[in-house]
Every structure is written in C-alpha cells, then in structure tokens.
Design an enzyme around this catalytic site. Sequence first.
Site, short mmCIF file in Angstrom:
data_model
loop_
_atom_site.label_atom_id
_atom_site.label_comp_id
_atom_site.label_asym_id
_atom_site.label_seq_id
_atom_site.Cartn_x
_atom_site.Cartn_y
_atom_site.Cartn_z
N GLU A 52 0.82 -1.21 0.00
CA GLU A 52 0.00 0.00 0.00
C GLU A 52 0.86 1.26 0.00
O GLU A 52 0.54 2.23 -0.69
CB GLU A 52 -0.94 0.00 1.21
N TYR B 212 -6.81 6.03 5.02
CA TYR B 212 -6.96 5.07 3.93
C TYR B 212 -6.08 3.84 4.14
O TYR B 212 -6.54 2.71 4.04
CB TYR B 212 -6.62 5.71 2.58
N ASP C 68 -9.42 5.74 -1.60
CA ASP C 68 -8.26 6.24 -2.34
C ASP C 68 -8.76 6.95 -3.58
O ASP C 68 -9.97 7.11 -3.77
CB ASP C 68 -7.28 5.10 -2.66
#
Length: 354
Positions: free
Chosen positions: A36, A119, A137
Amino acid sequence: MDYDFYSKSLVNWYKEHRRDLPWRRSSDPYIIWISEIILQQTRVAQGLDYFNRFVARFPDVRALAAASEDEVLRYWQGLGYYSRARNLLEAARTICRDFGGIFPRTYNEVRSLKGIGDYTAAAIVSFAYDLPYPVLDGNVYRVLARLFALSTPIDSAQGKKEFAELAALLLDKEHPGLHNQAIMELGALQCVPRQPDCSLCPLMDRCMAYAAGEVSVYPVKQQKLKTRPRYFHYLHIVCGNDTYIQRREGKDIWQGLYQLPLIETDAPTDFAKLQQTDAFRRLLPDCGRMEISVVLRDIKHVLSHQTLYASFYYIKVEREGKTLNEYLRIPLSCLENYAFPRLILRYFQATANC
C-alpha cells in the site's frame, strides 16, 4: 437504496477481472502495508518490481526495523516520495519497540503508526483482518463520484466527509476486505480517469454520471496545486578516480538521499554566470587546472509542488581544494552504493557510456 446490489455487483466483477498480484495472495499485514505504501503514488506496473525487491530484502517487520536508513532509501531509490520510506522504517521500529515485533491488529493502533493515514489503515485491517473499515483512495473517490454524480469537491473537508459516509454505507460488513479490493480494482481497471469504456462496467445501469452523459466531469476538485520553479546546477567533480557527493539534510525534498555538489539559483543561469557566483567560487578554490564540460542543460523534473530545472556540469580537477573536504569523497565505481534522486540517476544513466 439497495446498497447490497452495488457491493455484490462489484465483487462478482472483481472475481472475474482482478489482477493476480503478490500482496493479494497474502493476509500478512506487513506485506499488505508495504504494498500500500509503495502504491500510494506509484502505478502497479512500476511498483511491482520495487515491491518484490523490497520484501525480498526486508521480508518482515523485524528485518526492516534492523536496517539502516541509507539501505532502506537505496531500496526505495527511483520511487520518489522518500519520506514514505523513512516513515516505513520509523513505523517498523515502533512495532518492534511498542508491539513486541507483532503488527498491531486494531484500526486505531495501525493508524497510530508513522506514515499511516485513514486510507492505509483501513486497507491494512480490512485486507489482513477483514475488519469493517471502508477504503477511500483516488480510485474509490472516482467511482463513487461518478456513480452518484457527487459534485462536492473531493479535496474539500465537506467532500471527504460526504464520501466517507457514502463509502461506509456501501461497505459489505461481512466481507469488507473483498468489497474494498473490488471497488479499488474497478477504479484502477474500468472506471479510469480518461475515456472509460462504460459499456463494460457492471454498474453502468446505476451510474448517474453515465446517465447524464457527464462521466468526464467527475470527480470534482477544488483547485489545482500551484507549483514553483527551482533552478539546480549539479557539479560532477572528479579528482583522479574519485568523485564528491553529499547527503541531503533538513526538511527539503529528497531528505536523506545523496546528491552531487549543488548550487541553486533564483532564476535560469548559464554556466558563464554560474562561475561568477560566490557559491561556485567558494566550491572550487585551490583545485589547480580544471577541465569543464556542460553535460546536460535545463532538464525538467516535475514534483507535486515544484518544477525543477537542472543542469549538470562535469568538472575534472587537478587536486582537491579546501572546500571539497566538506563533501564525501568516494570512488566513481562506488556510486551505485548510495541512494540518489531519480533526477540524478537520469544523469548517471545518460553518461554511463561516455
């Protein structure tokens, strides 16, 4: 509103169209975290090789925590946004110090780690632990904005609040990880920023932007970022078989990375004028005979808030002057052992065969 329909349609589409990516084969929160962070500002096609190299060298949080900042930055070299790599290292050390080396399991604990925002925390806990936290996102903002024709700017406080509430309503609480992966993938592969093929979208019949013929209007943004120009002049100084570099400190761009000796000017400056500056005169006194060549001029390098215009000068000196003692002197053959910004790597690549 039948929110279940949206999630079921997304998941069915995802099961058929999802990409086979290494972090999707794992429920290890560390692996998911690394992926991520790498993909925050990087497309999958570019980030995949970096991910594979990074986790091969740092396979778990303890291995990362034990590394030096220089080594972590070297493995991050070329990805940009180097504060992310420094934050990874600090967070890994926090996990080892405060959590016994075990990745935390709650949203608030994950969110407390350096460099992890709403997020990323939601992505980690939903993918790894199937906890019911919706992700938001850029891809998800775009899907939701078009699906419901939301004109509130996504970069406004009100927009973030409205989109968060909507994402929570749509979330499949029983399978949040699968739902989050599905809506992110739809935005990445199908509901793309420009010229999406809406005829292939599983939610076409429910999409308000499509019905109005206004897909290209969404998502709405408040304002574009203003960028400022900067003018960099790099001096590739060579003495014998050695060259000179320095580590960037402070809070400016590329903190912790290495660079060639740098002179920054307020405006475009050719080499003749550069030689007349105090900075140039201070840098190269007592160096004896010099051979100077202009290698690259006004290379444009765009960052999020800045546009750099960089020139590179190759300077071969007869001997080391006083000021050069302030720099790190290394063999030319050892440059690859140091992490440099992509801009300087471009110079090295351009001159590799010269």
